[in-house]
Write a protein that holds these residues in place. Structure first.
Motif, mmCIF file in Angstrom:
data_model
loop_
_atom_site.group_PDB
_atom_site.id
_atom_site.type_symbol
_atom_site.label_atom_id
_atom_site.label_comp_id
_atom_site.label_asym_id
_atom_site.label_seq_id
_atom_site.Cartn_x
_atom_site.Cartn_y
_atom_site.Cartn_z
ATOM 1 N N GLY A 185 22.994 42.372 -0.306
ATOM 2 C CA GLY A 185 24.371 42.758 0.002
ATOM 3 C C GLY A 185 24.970 41.987 1.156
ATOM 4 N N GLY A 186 24.142 41.190 1.845
ATOM 5 C CA GLY A 186 24.626 40.379 2.956
ATOM 6 C C GLY A 186 25.112 39.012 2.487
ATOM 7 N N TYR A 187 25.992 38.398 3.293
ATOM 8 C CA TYR A 187 26.596 37.120 2.936
ATOM 9 C C TYR A 187 26.510 36.129 4.096
ATOM 10 N N VAL A 188 26.166 34.879 3.764
ATOM 11 C CA VAL A 188 26.295 33.763 4.698
ATOM 12 C C VAL A 188 27.205 32.745 4.031
ATOM 13 N N LEU A 189 28.357 32.478 4.631
ATOM 14 C CA LEU A 189 29.406 31.694 3.993
ATOM 15 C C LEU A 189 29.905 30.566 4.901
ATOM 16 N N ASN A 190 30.165 29.404 4.329
ATOM 17 C CA ASN A 190 30.910 28.331 5.012
ATOM 18 C C ASN A 190 30.325 27.978 6.372
ATOM 19 N N SER A 191 29.006 27.849 6.434
ATOM 20 C CA SER A 191 28.338 27.671 7.729
ATOM 21 C C SER A 191 27.326 26.524 7.667
ATOM 22 N N SER A 192 26.855 26.081 8.850
ATOM 23 C CA SER A 192 25.953 24.931 8.877
ATOM 24 C C SER A 192 25.010 24.987 10.076
ATOM 25 N N TYR A 193 23.904 24.242 9.933
ATOM 26 C CA TYR A 193 22.943 24.093 11.036
ATOM 27 C C TYR A 193 22.573 22.627 11.156
ATOM 28 N N SER A 194 22.701 22.097 12.370
ATOM 29 C CA SER A 194 22.324 20.728 12.665
ATOM 30 C C SER A 194 21.415 20.741 13.884
ATOM 31 N N GLY A 195 20.282 20.064 13.791
ATOM 32 C CA GLY A 195 19.330 20.055 14.900
ATOM 33 C C GLY A 195 17.922 19.957 14.362
ATOM 34 N N SER A 196 16.986 20.714 14.965
ATOM 35 C CA SER A 196 15.587 20.670 14.540
ATOM 36 C C SER A 196 14.980 22.064 14.547
ATOM 37 N N MET A 197 13.970 22.238 13.684
ATOM 38 C CA MET A 197 13.187 23.470 13.654
ATOM 39 C C MET A 197 11.725 23.110 13.451
ATOM 40 N N SER A 198 10.848 23.817 14.168
ATOM 41 C CA SER A 198 9.410 23.647 14.028
ATOM 42 C C SER A 198 8.786 25.033 14.029
ATOM 43 N N CYS A 199 8.216 25.456 12.885
ATOM 44 C CA CYS A 199 7.764 26.840 12.735
ATOM 45 C C CYS A 199 6.406 26.904 12.045
ATOM 46 N N VAL A 200 5.775 28.073 12.135
ATOM 47 C CA VAL A 200 4.440 28.260 11.555
ATOM 48 C C VAL A 200 4.469 29.073 10.266
ATOM 49 N N SER A 201 5.609 29.633 9.907
ATOM 50 C CA SER A 201 5.678 30.458 8.698
ATOM 51 C C SER A 201 6.959 30.151 7.950
ATOM 52 N N THR A 202 7.337 30.983 6.995
ATOM 53 C CA THR A 202 8.506 30.727 6.153
ATOM 54 C C THR A 202 9.765 30.501 6.985
ATOM 55 N N PHE A 203 10.466 29.385 6.711
ATOM 56 C CA PHE A 203 11.683 29.094 7.478
ATOM 57 C C PHE A 203 12.575 28.133 6.708
ATOM 58 N N ALA A 204 13.818 28.063 7.149
ATOM 59 C CA ALA A 204 14.793 27.145 6.558
ATOM 60 C C ALA A 204 15.932 26.943 7.539
ATOM 61 N N ALA A 205 16.754 25.956 7.272
ATOM 62 C CA ALA A 205 17.836 25.633 8.192
ATOM 63 C C ALA A 205 18.934 26.686 8.202
ATOM 64 N N ILE A 206 19.160 27.353 7.070
ATOM 65 C CA ILE A 206 20.230 28.345 7.011
ATOM 66 C C ILE A 206 19.668 29.757 7.060
ATOM 67 N N VAL A 207 18.848 30.152 6.071
ATOM 68 C CA VAL A 207 18.299 31.509 5.991
ATOM 69 C C VAL A 207 16.799 31.439 5.740
ATOM 70 N N GLY A 208 16.013 32.159 6.538
ATOM 71 C CA GLY A 208 14.572 32.178 6.345
ATOM 72 C C GLY A 208 14.186 32.920 5.076
ATOM 73 N N GLN A 209 14.572 34.180 4.978
ATOM 74 C CA GLN A 209 14.323 34.996 3.785
ATOM 75 C C GLN A 209 15.655 35.494 3.238
ATOM 76 N N ASP A 210 15.886 35.245 1.950
ATOM 77 C CA ASP A 210 17.193 35.506 1.349
ATOM 78 C C ASP A 210 17.101 36.569 0.262
ATOM 79 N N TYR A 211 17.732 37.716 0.513
ATOM 80 C CA TYR A 211 17.928 38.739 -0.505
ATOM 81 C C TYR A 211 19.421 38.890 -0.824
ATOM 82 N N GLY A 212 20.237 38.009 -0.302
ATOM 83 C CA GLY A 212 21.683 38.158 -0.419
ATOM 84 C C GLY A 212 22.349 36.957 -1.053
#
Length: 372
Positions: A185-212
Motif C-alpha cells: 500500500g506504500g508508494y515511492v514515486l518520481n525519486s532518485s538516489y545517486s552515490g554509493s552503498m556498501s551492505c551485508v544483506s538485501t539492499f538496493a538504491a531505491i527500496v531494500g524490500q518492496d511490498y508496494g
C-alpha cells in the motif's frame, strides 16, 4: 492598577511562548508547521518518538535549505518499541524543493528502523526534498531496516532525491538508498538516489524490500555487497514480494524505472532493476548499468518467479563467469507458466559468461524452468 496591568502582560506573554511550535505555524494545510533549522527536526522527533504524537492530518513545510553541523546528532523520526507498538509519523512533510545538506545518520542499539524518518504510517507523505551528501552508518544492533530517507514506509514518498549519498551497513536487515522497507500500500514515486552503498544483506538504491509500488525512479549509484554469502541486490529494489491479480491483495509494481550505475556482488542474486522478485509486475523499466555477481545475474532481474515483465530492456553489461544462471534479462526464471508473462522485452547489452557455463538463449534468460 499597575499590578493588574503587569499581571495581564505576564499572562499574555506566557500564552504566546507556550503556543510556539517548531518555527511557527499551526499545522493546518494553509498554515503548516514551519521547519527552518536543525533543532526543529529534534523537536519533531521528540514529539513522535517520546510522546507518540503521529501528527495525523497535520502539515509541515521546510522553509529554507538547512546544512547540518558535523556535531549535530540526528534522531530518526519514528520509533520501534515492539512488534505491537511503534510510534510513527503520519503527517505531510513538504520540503518545498529545498535541500538538507551533510545529514549524518548513525544506527543505535535497539533501533529497528532508521532514516531521516524512521517509520512513516499510511497517511504519511514525504515530498519535494533533496538530501545532499548524506552519510549513513549502520553498525549497531543485530538487525535494522533503514533508508537514507525512510526506514519503513507505509505512506508515500514523492519527488525525493539523494545526491552524493554514502550508505555503509555492517548489520543485517533491508537497506535502501531511499527506503529500507516499503509496506504493502506504500508508494515511492518520481525519486532518485545517486552515490554509493556498501551492505551485508538485501539492499538496493531505491527500496531494500518492496511490498508496494515504485514508479518513475532512477539511480546511477555504485552498489557493493560486502559478504560472499548470498544477498539480494538490485539497482531499484533488492527483493520484491507480491500477490497475483485477483487475490484482493495489493500488487507489487515496479514501473518506469531505470538504473545506470555499477553493481557488484561475490555471490548474490543481482539485477539492474531487481535482485529477487516473486509475484511482481515490472513494466517499462531498463538497465544500462554494469551488473556483476557469482550467482543469479540478470540485466533486469537476478531471479524471478511468477512475475509479469513487460516493455523492458537491458542495454547494460552482465558479468558472471561462475554459473549458467546469467541472462541479458533474467538470471534465473522459475514458477508457473500460467502465472508468468514476459512480453515485448529486449536485450542488446553485453554478456560476459564462461563458454562452458553459458546456457542456450542466455541473451534473454540464463536458467529457465518455465515454458514461456
Amino acid at each position: 492598577m499597575k499590578k493588574v496591568t503587569l499581571f495581564v502582560l505576564a499572562l499574555t506573554a506566557g500564552i504566546t511562548a507556550w503556543g510556539q511550535t517548531f518555527s511557527g505555524g499551526t499545522g493546518a494545510e494553509a498554515d503548516p508547521y514551519k521547519i527552518t533549522k536543525a533543532e526543529d527536526f529534534t523537536e519533531l522527533a521528540n514529539e513522535v518518538n517520546e510522546k507518540a504524537n503521529s501528527f495525523t492530518g497535520k502539515y509541515f513545510a521546510l522553509e529554507n535549505d538547512i546544512t547540518f553541523a558535523s556535531s549535530f546528532t540526528y534522531p530518526s523520526i519514528g520509533k520501534w518499541i515492539s512488534f505491537k507498538e511503534q510510534n510513527k509519523f503520519d503527517g505531510v512533510f513538504d520540503g518545498k524543493n529545498h535541500t538538507l545538506t551533510n545529514l549524518v545518520l548513525t544506527s543505535k542499539d535497539g533501533e529497528r528502523y532508521g532514516g531521516l524518518f524512521g517509520i512513516v504510517d499510511t497517511a504519511g507523505v514525504i515530498k519535494n526534498i533533496t538530501l545532499v551528501n548524506p552519510k549513513v552508518t549502520v553498525d549497531a544492533g543485530t538487525s535494522l531496516s533503514g533508508g537514507t530517507v525512510v526506514g519503513q514506509l507505509a505512506g508515500t514518498l514523492d519527488n525525493v532525491h539523494v545526491k552524493g549519498g554514502s550508505y555503509n551497513a555492517t548489520v543485517s536487515g533491508f537497506k535502501g538508498g531511499l527506503v529500507g522497507n516499503l509496506v504493502g500500500g506504500g508508494y515511492v514515486l518520481n525519486s532518485s538516489y545517486s552515490g554509493s552503498m556498501s551492505c551485508v544483506s538485501t539492499f538496493a538504491a531505491i527500496v531494500g524490500q518492496d511490498y508496494g509500488v515504485v514508479r518513475n525512479c532512477w539511480s546511477d549509484a555504485t552498489l557493493t555487497a560486502q559478504l560472499e554469502s548470498q544477498t539480494f541486490t538490485g539497482g531499484i529494489a533488492g527483493v520484491a514480494l507480491g500477490s497475483m491479480a485477483g487475490t484482493g491483495k495489493p500488487q507489487v509494481e515496479i514501473s518506469d524505472c531505470y538504473y545506470f550505475g555499477t553493481l557488484s556482488s561475490a555471490n548474490g542474486n543481482c539485477g539492474g532493476i531487481l535482485g529477487n522478485g516473486q509475484q511482481v509486475v515490472v513494466e517499462r523499466c531498463w538497465n544500462a548499468g554494469y551488473i556483476q555477481s557469482g550467482n543469479y545475474t540478470g540485466g533486469l532481474a537476478g531471479q524471478i518467479s511468477d512475475a509479469t515483465i513487460k516493455d523492458c530492456y537491458n542495454a547494460g553489461t552482465v558479468y558472471n563467469q561462475s554459473t549458467s544462471s546469467v541472462g541479458g534479462l533474467i538470471g534465473y526464471l522459475s514458477g508457473s507458466a500460467s502465472k508468468t508473462s514476459i512480453e515485448n522485452c529486449l536485450s542488446f547489452g553485453t554478456i560476459f559468461n564462461s563458454i562452458i557455463a553459458r546456457s542456450e538463449n542466455c541473451e534473454f534468460i540464463g536458467q529457465n524452468t518455465v515454458s514461456v
